[in-house]
Scaffold this active site. Structure first.
Site, PDB file in Angstrom:
ATOM      1  N   ARG A 110      34.701  39.425  30.495  1.00  0.00           N
ATOM      2  CA  ARG A 110      34.047  40.044  31.642  1.00  0.00           C
ATOM      3  C   ARG A 110      33.105  41.129  31.147  1.00  0.00           C
ATOM      4  O   ARG A 110      33.287  41.694  30.071  1.00  0.00           O
ATOM      5  CB  ARG A 110      35.066  40.652  32.620  1.00  0.00           C
ATOM      6  CG  ARG A 110      35.838  41.861  32.079  1.00  0.00           C
ATOM      7  CD  ARG A 110      36.508  42.612  33.225  1.00  0.00           C
ATOM      8  NE  ARG A 110      37.363  43.712  32.800  1.00  0.00           N
ATOM      9  CZ  ARG A 110      36.940  44.924  32.463  1.00  0.00           C
ATOM     10  NH1 ARG A 110      35.639  45.200  32.450  1.00  0.00           N
ATOM     11  NH2 ARG A 110      37.785  45.870  32.114  1.00  0.00           N
ATOM     12  N   ASP A 217      35.180  56.097  25.636  1.00  0.00           N
ATOM     13  CA  ASP A 217      34.937  55.200  26.766  1.00  0.00           C
ATOM     14  C   ASP A 217      33.481  55.355  27.206  1.00  0.00           C
ATOM     15  O   ASP A 217      32.575  55.134  26.434  1.00  0.00           O
ATOM     16  CB  ASP A 217      35.939  55.501  27.876  1.00  0.00           C
ATOM     17  CG  ASP A 217      36.159  54.331  28.813  1.00  0.00           C
ATOM     18  OD1 ASP A 217      35.182  53.649  29.168  1.00  0.00           O
ATOM     19  OD2 ASP A 217      37.311  54.089  29.230  1.00  0.00           O
TER      20      ASP A 217
END
Length: 309
Positions: A110, A217
């Site tokens: 994804r 992140d």
């Protein structure tokens, strides 16, 4: 440093909040919950958050406004890029069409983070989806650039574990990129066509033999070109000077799983922060999954870019 203030925004606590994008035209912060495939809009004037599900979508990894087309967005959804319409208030967003699909060879992947450069080009990367193989061990994700004229994703980098934060520094003119489980931040030069070259490691975030400390992140930069990195499982944001490759500031958050950051607000001097609640082995309690705003920083951010279709 003493004037830095962290506040909670009104809105739902999300399983995996991500991809904050400040839209100056509407004075709104758009963001997503990847796992519930929902869009969210925090209205600065109203101090209220609106949420919507997306027709026909399993994941929603990022949401980016389309330049010149108010109420239209590009959303990363599984292996697809969707063109979505949403008025920012309704409980459902409408999928207009699929812009591109990575195809059956990438079916167990994804999209993850996505960001647009100053030319309106979308860069987006992939990772193994949560219902696939162990995505914390595999490294067959990629980083792409979307060629809007051809409706195709152009591969820029392979052998990526979890494609994550991206930003461009006004100070150095370089593109910075995070693969979370490479435990570093890499720097690149970018040519006129948006291709990457001259890969170097700006900073290693842990020694090869050390226990994991910094799981980088999402990422953004301020108007001075400093980098701000969300530290997942680290309860903080780190600020990096890209010229010295040194961490110059740490900002502590009241949640463990800090996922992404973006500057916004009327003067672009507010740092918005998304977080997650259900990615660690033990589910986290609120305020995990909330969105925060940080004020009192020394430099504002730069405007975020809309995608050109």
């Amino acid at each position: 440093m003493a004037d830095v203030k962290v506040e909670l925004l009104p809105g739902p606590f999300l399983q995996l909040g991500e991809a904050p994008h400040w839209d100056g035209a509407s004075q709104s912060l758009y963001y997503v919950c990847i796992l519930s495939s929902t869009l969210h809009r925090y209205d600065w004037v109203e101090n209220k958050t609106y949420s919507a599900t997306i027709e026909g979508s399993t994941y929603a990894s990022f949401v980016i406004p389309v330049k010149g087309r108010r109420g239209e967005f590009v959303v990363g959804s599984g292996t697809r890029l969707l063109l979505v319409s949403w008025d920012g208030r309704a409980a459902t967003a409408t999928t207009q069409r699929v812009l591109t699909d990575l195809g059956p060879d990438e079916a167990d992947h994804r999209f993850n983070d996505g960001k647009v450069d100053g030319a309106g080009r979308l860069y987006a990367g992939t990772m193994l989806a949560e219902d696939s193989r162990n995505h914390f061990e595999m490294d067959d994700g990629k980083l792409y650039r979307f060629d809007a004229d051809r409706g195709q994703m152009v591969p820029l980098k392979s052998n990526v574990h979890i494609s994550n934060g991206m930003t461009w520094s006004a100070r150095t003119g370089k593109f910075y990129y995070i693969d979370s489980f490479a435990f570093d931040i890499k720097a690149y030069t970018v040519d006129a066509d948006g291709n990457l070259a001259d890969e170097t490691v700006l900073i290693k975030l842990k020694d090869d033999e050390a226990a994991t400390e910094f799981i980088a992140d999402g990422m953004t930069s301020d108007a001075e070109g400093n980098l701000y990195v969300a530290v997942f499982a680290g309860s903080k944001i780190i600020k990096i000077n890209p010229e010295t490759a040194k961490i110059v500031q740490e900002i502590t958050l009241p949640v463990a799983q800090v996922t992404s950051v973006a500057f916004g607000g009327p003067n672009l001097d507010v740092l918005f922060v998304t977080s997650a609640a259900k990615e660690l082995s033990v589910p986290q309690e609120p305020p995990a999954g909330a969105v925060f705003k940080i004020t009192g920083l020394t430099s504002p951010g730069a405007p975020m870019q809309e995608i050109v279709l």
